[in-house]
Design an enzyme around this catalytic site. Structure first.
Site, PDB file in Angstrom:
ATOM      1  N   LYS A  22      64.896  27.713  35.369  1.00  9.75           N
ATOM      2  CA  LYS A  22      63.432  27.749  35.323  1.00  9.75           C
ATOM      3  C   LYS A  22      62.946  29.034  34.672  1.00  9.75           C
ATOM      4  CE  LYS A  22      63.263  23.887  37.645  1.00  9.75           C
ATOM      5  NZ  LYS A  22      64.477  23.340  37.070  1.00  9.75           N
ATOM      6  N   ASP A  23      61.735  28.953  34.180  1.00  8.96           N
ATOM      7  CA  ASP A  23      61.098  30.037  33.459  1.00  8.96           C
ATOM      8  C   ASP A  23      60.956  31.286  34.321  1.00  8.96           C
ATOM      9  OD1 ASP A  23      59.805  30.842  31.048  1.00  8.96           O
ATOM     10  OD2 ASP A  23      57.879  30.692  32.060  1.00  8.96           O
ATOM     11  N   LYS A  24      60.859  32.444  33.654  1.00 13.27           N
ATOM     12  CA  LYS A  24      60.675  33.697  34.382  1.00 13.27           C
ATOM     13  C   LYS A  24      59.226  33.870  34.819  1.00 13.27           C
ATOM     14  CE  LYS A  24      60.816  38.716  34.023  1.00 13.27           C
ATOM     15  NZ  LYS A  24      61.185  39.908  33.231  1.00 13.27           N
ATOM     16  N   LYS A  52      48.504  31.782  32.281  1.00 12.19           N
ATOM     17  CA  LYS A  52      49.339  32.861  32.819  1.00 12.19           C
ATOM     18  C   LYS A  52      48.610  34.194  32.833  1.00 12.19           C
ATOM     19  CE  LYS A  52      53.786  30.725  31.939  1.00 12.19           C
ATOM     20  NZ  LYS A  52      55.177  30.915  31.557  1.00 12.19           N
ATOM     21  N   LYS A  70      61.142  31.479  43.802  1.00 14.62           N
ATOM     22  CA  LYS A  70      61.209  32.774  43.118  1.00 14.62           C
ATOM     23  C   LYS A  70      59.938  33.036  42.333  1.00 14.62           C
ATOM     24  CE  LYS A  70      63.731  30.995  39.094  1.00 14.62           C
ATOM     25  NZ  LYS A  70      62.678  31.227  38.114  1.00 14.62           N
TER      26      LYS A  70
END
Length: 650
Positions: A282-284, A120, A253
């Site tokens: 779902k994860d941010k 990330k 998104k």
């Protein structure tokens, strides 16, 4: 079993000019070259000791269930405004956070030597595609709208002025004392009046319209047909009978979690969030693609939002007769980039082959347990012990570690005064758990903590006891692997359909480690018939709990238990090593890139840095970061990663 997301703290690296970014990356590369990677013991099972470092991980879970309350924009802005800070002071605060060993995550199953990489670095390095119950992977690849003669014209979306829309929204939401809104028809034709009627009814569910003459002028009068109920239940008579009641669409998104996205869509559409349904959240900090269904909102209206939404895209529209249900998904497919990797080609091959052939320990990831010095499992344990004063104290007391400034002030006020009203005044964000509990104490009094705690949304309350179950499970599975290794043994548990049975001595050769499950403690599960069964009892006795009496006097907090596989073998595992020079360029195209025809990134044959691009599919309720942990062999806790990250920023 229900779970909720624990928000991890995002660590943001400064980004300015190209040379600064590249200098930072070069500095990290040098640090990585100097670092020692994990032990190569040649054993199939290892205990975590010295972990290879320099890898930023944020926990990502495969399926999460949202809070019941919708979030207010003011709260979001306050939270966002307090997110950044000096990295070194942040690292100092995170010294008080949890490490993996604190929550029972201590074993690996693979024999390869660990290496480091950055996860990330960009949120676009982590892409999640939902896998539906039919096994189909969700992709955004079509912006077209189903043709429907009953859809209103495009003019419907532009005929009302912004002032008209504001007045109509206030009327729809009963925000003023007006009982109707009059819209003058400037160019009076029957066609123009029809468009205005359609616009009001389609954009503001719950409002009806009629035409009136006033002083020689035509007005469209909008009024409430059925009071507040109409807002939650879009008008049935305006929906064609031949069309499915639910519009299904794919939501793409970026850097937003699912509930935030639905709240934004609700505000733009002027409807309640509860008319949306989905299979999992779902994860941010990722790019995610998933299916959403919404009741009686046309694909045309949804597609129109693509012109005004940031970080969202909607597509692949279809009409169906059913909503979506939580948990119906088969899992998620992940595409992950680990940048600036230090492993040799041989190390990477060994790690990825092991992930594909053996898998990883199915631990509950770090975000399950919170980020502060008070882990969520401690609160869950206090609930199960029926120790409500401790529950209140653990949630509200001051603690070292990374927290918002207003939370620190609120806790200090509580410690000083034990006055819910005074502490609440220090808290501008009222929807957080602390604010909800304080409101409950204000309403029910300090002698009725159970009712005060009950104000917190049910999913959030259950999060605490599920966290305790997860804490027990992690510790027990580590003991199980240490004691018996990676083979099925007599006394282990396996599932026959939905029923757990013990593996008997004569049948043990018919099972592998991939068949073995272990229980989350509860009143409706059985335990292994070997040392680990006793270890469960001993752990709960040490926590003043009786493993044979997991029913709570408050029904919500009675634990029935569940079974969970101890090893997960990901499906569809693929990987490649790519070279790159610029740490800011994407290393693979997203669905949106492909739809918009963006060219593929041009990557050098031999670059300054190397990245591992990996793909794999996981079932629901498993943690992608636990799979990545097995590849890198490193600690995924925010405490560990933050301190490593600040080394790079010096």
């Amino acid at each position: 079993m229900e779970t909720v997301e624990m928000n991890s703290v995002s660590l943001k690296r400064p980004r300015s000019e190209d040379d600064v970014a590249n200098a930072d990356e070069i500095k990290r590369q040098k640090n990585s070259e100097k670092s020692k990677t994990g032990n190569n013991s040649g054993q199939s099972v290892e205990t975590v000791t010295e972990q290879p470092d320099k890898s930023l991980l944020e926990d990502t879970k495969n399926e999460i269930i949202p809070n019941e309350e919708s979030e207010e924009q003011e709260d979001e802005e306050l939270e966002d405004s307090d997110e950044d800070g000096d990295p070194e002071s942040f690292a100092d605060m995170m010294k008080h956070g949890l490490t993996e060993s604190d929550v029972g995550i201590t074993k690996f199953v693979s024999a390869h030597k660990g290496f480091s990489g950055i996860l990330k670095e960009r949120y676009s390095d982590f892409v999640v595609h939902e896998i539906g119950k039919d096994g189909r992977v969700s992709h955004l690849d079509d912006f077209s709208v189903p043709v429907d003669d009953e859809d209103p014209s495009e003019e419907t979306f532009t005929v009302l002025s912004e002032e008209d829309k504001q007045r109509l929204e206030e009327l729809q939401l009963l925000k003023n004392k007006e009982t109707s809104v009059a819209i003058e028809v400037i160019e009076d034709t029957k066609e123009k009046r029809t468009v205005i009627h359609q616009a009001v009814k389609s954009l503001f569910p719950g409002l009806e319209t009629k035409t009136e003459d006033r002083d020689g002028k035509k007005y469209i009068i909008a009024y409430h047909a059925a009071g507040k109920k109409a807002l939650a239940n879009p008008r049935k008579h305006s929906w064609p009978k031949s069309r499915g009641s639910y519009c299904h669409f794919v939501l793409y998104k970026e850097n937003k979690d699912t509930m935030d996205a639905i709240n934004v869509l609700s505000k733009f559409l002027r409807v309640k969030p509860n008319i949306f349904s989905y299979m999992g959240t779902k994860d941010k900090r990722a790019i995610t693609v998933q299916e959403i269904a919404v009741l009686r909102i046309t694909a045309q209206r949804l597609a129109h939002l693509n012109k005004c939404l940031m970080n969202f895209k909607l597509g692949n529209f279809s009409y169906k007769n059913h909503p979506l249900k939580l948990g119906e998904l088969q899992g998620n497919h992940f595409t992950v980039v680990l940048r600036n990797i230090t492993g040799t080609d041989n190390q990477i091959e060994q790690a990825m082959h092991s992930l594909r052939e053996i898998g990883f320990i199915n631990y509950y990831g770090m975000q399950r347990f919170g980020t502060t010095a008070v882990p969520t499992y401690q609160i869950g344990r206090a609930i199960l012990q029926n120790n409500w004063n401790e529950v209140m104290d653990l949630i509200l007391k001051p603690r070292p570690g990374a927290e918002k400034g207003y939370l620190v002030k609120c806790r200090e006020e509580w410690a000083k005064t034990k006055d819910p009203a005074a502490a609440l005044k220090k808290l501008p964000v009222k929807r957080c758990v602390e604010g909800q509990l304080l409101r409950g104490l204000l309403k029910y009094g300090m002698k009725n903590i159970i009712s005060a705690f009950g104000i917190i949304p049910r999913n959030n309350r259950l999060m605490y006891i599920h966290s305790y179950q997860s804490y027990v499970w992690n510790n027990m599975v580590s003991k199980r692997i240490e004691e018996y290794g990676l083979r099925a043994v007599p006394g282990d548990l396996t599932l026959k359909g939905a029923t757990a049975v013990h593996i008997e001595e004569g049948d043990v050769d018919n099972y592998s480690i991939h068949d073995v499950v272990m229980p989350l403690p509860g009143f409706d599960v059985i335990y292994p018939k070997h040392k680990i069964g006793e270890a469960y009892k001993e752990m709960l006795v040490a926590d003043n709990l009786d493993i044979n009496n997991m029913r709570h006097k408050i029904r919500d907090y009675s634990l029935s238990g569940a079974y969970r596989k101890i090893i997960i073998r990901p499906q569809n595992v693929n990987w490649e090593v790519v070279a790159y020079d610029d740490p800011r360029i994407p290393l693979f195209p997203t669905d949106l890139d492909k739809l918009e025809g963006k060219p593929l990134p041009v990557l050098p044959t031999h670059g300054k840095f190397r990245a591992l691009k990996m793909e794999f599919s996981l079932p629901p309720s498993t943690y992608a970061t636990m799979a990545i942990r097995e590849v890198l062999k490193m600690d995924t806790s925010i405490k560990n990663q933050t301190q490593l990250n600040t080394t790079w920023l010096r």
